[in-house]
Scaffold this motif. Structure first.
Motif, PDB file in Angstrom:
ATOM      1  N   LYS A 107       0.834  -1.186   0.000  1.00 22.43           N
ATOM      2  CA  LYS A 107       0.000   0.000   0.000  1.00 22.43           C
ATOM      3  C   LYS A 107       0.877   1.247   0.000  1.00 22.43           C
ATOM      4  O   LYS A 107       1.631   1.495   0.935  1.00 22.43           O
ATOM      5  CB  LYS A 107      -0.929  -0.017   1.222  1.00 22.43           C
ATOM      6  N   ASN A 145      -7.399  -8.551  -1.280  1.00 21.81           N
ATOM      7  CA  ASN A 145      -8.203  -7.336  -1.182  1.00 21.81           C
ATOM      8  C   ASN A 145      -9.685  -7.622  -1.394  1.00 21.81           C
ATOM      9  O   ASN A 145     -10.453  -6.717  -1.703  1.00 21.81           O
ATOM     10  CB  ASN A 145      -7.705  -6.289  -2.169  1.00 21.81           C
ATOM     11  N   TYR A 154      -9.468  -2.933  -4.283  1.00 21.50           N
ATOM     12  CA  TYR A 154      -8.591  -2.550  -3.182  1.00 21.50           C
ATOM     13  C   TYR A 154      -9.420  -2.502  -1.909  1.00 21.50           C
ATOM     14  O   TYR A 154     -10.462  -1.830  -1.876  1.00 21.50           O
ATOM     15  CB  TYR A 154      -7.960  -1.179  -3.458  1.00 21.50           C
ATOM     16  N   THR A 200     -13.272  -2.925  -2.170  1.00 17.56           N
ATOM     17  CA  THR A 200     -14.093  -2.154  -3.118  1.00 17.56           C
ATOM     18  C   THR A 200     -13.368  -2.043  -4.455  1.00 17.56           C
ATOM     19  O   THR A 200     -12.171  -2.290  -4.547  1.00 17.56           O
ATOM     20  CB  THR A 200     -14.375  -0.722  -2.622  1.00 17.56           C
ATOM     21  N   THR A 229     -11.848   0.402  -6.927  1.00 16.38           N
ATOM     22  CA  THR A 229     -11.440   1.806  -6.926  1.00 16.38           C
ATOM     23  C   THR A 229     -11.715   2.447  -8.286  1.00 16.38           C
ATOM     24  O   THR A 229     -11.490   3.632  -8.454  1.00 16.38           O
ATOM     25  CB  THR A 229      -9.955   1.961  -6.549  1.00 16.38           C
ATOM     26  N   LEU A 251      -3.999   2.740  -8.391  1.00 15.10           N
ATOM     27  CA  LEU A 251      -5.292   2.234  -7.927  1.00 15.10           C
ATOM     28  C   LEU A 251      -5.115   1.008  -7.041  1.00 15.10           C
ATOM     29  O   LEU A 251      -5.780   0.848  -6.026  1.00 15.10           O
ATOM     30  CB  LEU A 251      -6.184   1.872  -9.127  1.00 15.10           C
ATOM     31  N   GLY A 285      -4.348   1.804  -3.564  1.00 13.47           N
ATOM     32  CA  GLY A 285      -5.390   2.353  -2.703  1.00 13.47           C
ATOM     33  C   GLY A 285      -5.840   3.745  -3.043  1.00 13.47           C
ATOM     34  O   GLY A 285      -6.594   4.350  -2.288  1.00 13.47           O
ATOM     35  N   THR A 312      -7.993   6.596  -5.263  1.00  5.19           N
ATOM     36  CA  THR A 312      -9.223   6.586  -6.049  1.00  5.19           C
ATOM     37  C   THR A 312      -8.903   6.988  -7.473  1.00  5.19           C
ATOM     38  O   THR A 312      -7.801   7.450  -7.790  1.00  5.19           O
ATOM     39  CB  THR A 312     -10.261   7.579  -5.496  1.00  5.19           C
TER      40      THR A 312
END
Lengths: 508, 342
Positions: free
Chosen positions: A202, A297, A476, A479, A481, A497, A500, A502
């Motif tokens: 991340k 994820n 991620y 959800t 992204t 992305l 993490g 958007t």
């Protein structure tokens, strides 16, 4: 330049099965720093830290600990020297209290009698005060939330007076608040002069908490930088590389019929933290929707929910029919075929013959009225499948175990396709396969797409995502992204992305 | 094929170790083994006895074997066998036309075995209770329940040490020596399970669920239903083992030491292991057990003490069960999910 606490020089690791996990990697951690170790799945992060903590020994290369050459034969030796690792999977005894768990590791093995804790209580209190790492010590650890259990694991290592603390993806199981607390603990440890290695994929975490960062890709060192001098974009591109694979997504999309529609899908995970948190997408005829993302994820849970292996809430419709409340057999009957991510654990029954595996999950046409098996028909159909999908085997009676990984996967793919599905979910379909088998599987998926099948491809391999997908979603932390046509994406943006960010942030 | 060779190798090994034991204690191994096999197979009467003694073991062996096929460690045959014997015997109390008595007794005892096994399945499937625990406990419940019934409710008014006898018209007819038509029951049960496991969808599902429950579930197979079926079928088989004992072997009654039932249920575990948990292998394993039981009497006549005979029996049985027991343990170990390197 501060002194290096630990320094690894030209570390190479080749696993017994021939996998080259690390190639001449240099890695150094200074005293009192938080050092990020960044990379995709399979980049070699875990292998490197396992070598540092004595769990694995390198094929070649040297390790210097405080300037002296060392070779750790076991994690115990490394711990004794002052290197402690906290793994993703905790090693705690559920019914024991926190203090008992700490004492258990520290006092050595006693066969009989309760764990003695009195001698260590004071020391633990002392460490908790200094580091800010507060844990209730008198509660059975199974009653504690995951974040607290993790702090306990860290405490367990600190009690052994380590100077280097290695954390393997520590934030994977944590809520955002717990992540914040963990990071402040890491900072205070660094201020006490301890060194921390933080393994992560991340990007934000690296920027937020580390002093320096080392990036690995495909087992090689890409870069070592002070965190202050780097940026999200730079880290993303060093993590995923710059070279673009050839894209074979279909640019002139003819807008096929919608086959799968998913709205606001939520799948509970372990410990009450949802693994999939409100995902919406659709898949059309003649289209491959690729789901990229680092493993863990929520991809596994997403797939298992859709095929009926896990409970979920939200809306999932296949050709307009809801899949709510259906089990695997009923979902399959509606035309959903599934290439599981773990072919040996989920896709095949290894002690079964090739023929028995070839009819797994589609036995109905091979039984007579009373349920008796029509073996002749099974063998005939299996021989056909073996030929059509070029499965290298001595015949339908061979044990599936005797097949190579690539041929096992051909068997799974062939079986799933012979179910004449409306939608095919391929979860990591080429992971661990050799080049020939990988190529074959990818060509097969593309051919099916051209023939009008709707495909959902889940892959942690960016090359695969770019090569096959018409549209790409990045997953991620449970959800998506973003979802976008593949030609509007590049590796760097997908890397951001995956780390993490958007869609809007990645664009900017 | 390989498993048959392994088993034969284990048999030879067991016989050799047994011979060594005898030699150490100054007995002639060659003469003793001759006595054993002559005593078991030497004439039709002896052979009939060996086969007859193997019949209940076939059934209890099948109970364990089908359990293993479904991924279970079902050691409930002992209790289910006892219940089957009690119900088979008690069926004599029903007023039925003579020709119906035996079939009805067999049906009722099978039902009783299924009912006795049902809690095992329900506890496992609904509450996650290990079948090992629940079957051990139910074995003891069956044991003491049977003792109570034998002594208090079913006892023969004239001969207090045993129950009333099964009326003549309800017994399995004799074929030869002590061998009865219960032979057909055991053979059919073994053949049926063989057919079920390898020629029927339900058996395929049982084997799939036992070997890889996760893959079976993924493929839409109900592992729970397979487990239920394997437990209940096992209950019926074991109950029949008890029933054919009381309905097909002198004294056609149950003595207050339950001697006629002995440890048939537990012996079935060894029989199944020797037979590699294959219904046809179970036939062979049970026949081997019957042979040892019958032949041992002749060894005793040759002056070998009963304890030594039992030691030798034990050595042979253990060595034959080792290959399969080893495999079971290894499967258990490798089925634990391992985390891949990354």
């Amino acid at each position: 330049m501060a002194e290096n606490l630990i320094e690894a020089r030209k570390i190479t690791k080749v696993y017994p099965d021939g996998t080259q996990a690390l190639f001449e990697v240099d890695f150094a951690v200074q005293a009192g720093e938080v050092h990020g170790l960044l990379g995709e799945n399979g980049a070699g992060k875990s292998t490197l830290t396992k070598i540092l903590s004595g769990l694995l020994s390198p094929t070649s290369g040297t390790i210097l600990w405080k300037g002296k050459k060392v070779r750790f034969g076991s994690p115990r030796e490394a711990l004794k020297a002052g290197i402690g690792m906290v793994h993703q999977h905790f090693a705690l005894v559920g019914p024991y209290t926190g203090l008992e768990n700490i004492a258990l590791g520290a006092e050595g093995v006693r066969i009989l009698g309760p764990v003695r804790t009195r001698w260590i209580g004071k020391k633990v209190e002392n460490i908790m005060d200094r580091s800010g790492l507060r844990v209730p010590l008198d509660v059975p650890v199974e009653d504690l939330p995951v974040g607290v259990q993790q702090r306990l694991e860290i405490l367990k290592v600190l009690v052994r007076e380590v100077e280097l603390l290695i954390l393997d993806e520590p934030t994977a199981v944590l809520t955002p608040q717990e992540v914040d607390e963990l990071f402040s603990v890491l900072r205070s440890l660094a201020s006490l002069g301890k060194s921390v290695v933080l393994i992560t994929h991340k990007l934000r975490e690296v920027l937020e908490v580390t002093d320096r960062v080392t990036v690995l890709r495909h087992g090689k060192l890409v870069t070592v930088r002070p965190t202050r001098e780097t940026s999200l974009e730079e880290l993303a591109s060093s993590m995923v590389g710059r070279e673009m694979p050839r894209m074979r997504g279909r640019t002139n999309r003819s807008g096929g019929k919608e086959v799968l529609r998913v709205e606001n899908l939520v799948v509970p995970g372990v410990g009450g933290k949802p693994a999939v948190r409100g995902v919406s997408f659709s898949v059309h005829e003649g289209e491959i929707l690729g789901v990229a993302g680092v493993q863990g994820n929520g991809q596994t849970e997403l797939v298992e929910a859709m095929v009926g292996l896990r409970p979920w809430t939200g809306k999932v419709e296949l050709n307009g029919k809801s899949l709510a409340g259906l089990g695997p057999a009923q979902v399959a009957a509606l035309g959903l075929a599934h290439i599981p991510e773990d072919r040996q654990g989920m896709g095949l029954i290894l002690p079964f013959s090739v023929a028995e595996n070839a009819v797994l999950g589609k036995l109905r046409p091979f039984t007579d009225r009373v349920g008796g098996l029509r073996w002749r028909k099974i063998f005939r159909s299996t021989a056909d499948l073996i030929q059509r999908f070029s499965v290298q085997t001595s015949g339908p009676r061979a044990q599936a175990r005797s097949l190579s990984g690539g041929n096992q996967q051909r068997l799974v793919v062939g079986r799933e396709l012979s179910k004449a599905p409306e939608l095919l979910i391929a979860n990591q379909p080429t992971r661990g396969l050799d080049i020939a088998a990988t190529h074959y599987i990818r060509e097969t998926l593309l051919k099916l797409r051209d023939e009008g099948l709707a495909l959902l491809l889940i892959s942690a391999d960016l090359d695969e995502i770019f090569e096959l997908s018409d549209r790409v979603a990045v997953m991620y932390n449970g959800t998506f992204t973003g979802i976008s046509p593949v030609e509007k994406l590049d590796r760097e943006r997908v890397g951001l992305l995956m780390g993490g960010l958007t869609f809007e942030e990645a664009r900017g | 094929m390989r498993v048959v060779l392994e088993s034969l190798g284990a048999l030879v090994l067991g016989l050799v170790i047994g011979a060594l034991i005898m030699a150490v204690w100054g007995r002639d191994p060659w003469a003793s083994y001759r006595a054993l096999f002559e005593g078991a197979w030497g004439n039709t009467r002896a052979l009939a006895s060996s086969v007859s003694r193997s019949l209940p073991l076939v059934l209890t062996g099948l109970t364990f074997a089908i359990g293993v096929r479904a991924g279970l460690f079902n050691i409930g045959a002992q209790g289910q066998m006892i219940i089957g014997a009690i119900v088979g015997l008690s069926s004599a109390l029903l007023a039925l036309p003579a020709g119906f008595k035996l079939p009805v007794a067999m049906v009722l005892s099978a039902l009783a075995g299924v009912l006795w096994a049902l809690p095992v399945a329900l506890l496992k499937l609904l509450r996650g209770v290990s079948e090992v625990i629940s079957t051990i406990m139910l074995n003891w419940v069956a044991h003491w329940l049977a003792l109570y019934l034998v002594v208090r409710k079913l006892s023969d008014p004239v001969r207090g040490e045993r129950t009333f006898q099964v009326p003549v018209g309800m017994r399995f007819p004799l074929i030869q020596g002590e061998l009865t038509w219960a032979l057909v029951v055991s053979l059919l049960a073994a053949l049926f399970l063989y057919w079920l496991l390898w020629y029927h969808a339900k058996g395929y599902e049982i084997r799939a669920a036992g070997l890889n429950p996760k893959a079976a579930t993924t493929a839409g197979i109900s592992v729970r239903r397979s487990i239920l079926l394997a437990i209940l079928l096992g209950g019926a088989c074991a109950a029949w083992a008890g029933a054919i004992q009381v309905l097909g072997r002198f004294p056609y009654a149950i003595t207050s030491d339950l001697a006629i039932l002995g440890s048939l249920g537990f012996d079935g575990i060894a029989v199944a292991l020797i037979g590699r948990n294959h219904p046809l292998g179970v036939l062979a394993g049970a026949f081997f057990f019957g042979t040892l039981a019958t032949g041992a009497a002749r060894m005793g006549l040759r002056g070998i003490p009963i304890d030594m005979i039992q030691i030798i029996q034990g050595v042979i049985v253990v060595s034959m069960a080792i290959p399969e027991a080893f495999r079971l343990l290894r499967v258990k170990k490798t089925s634990v999910p391992t985390k891949g390197k990354s």
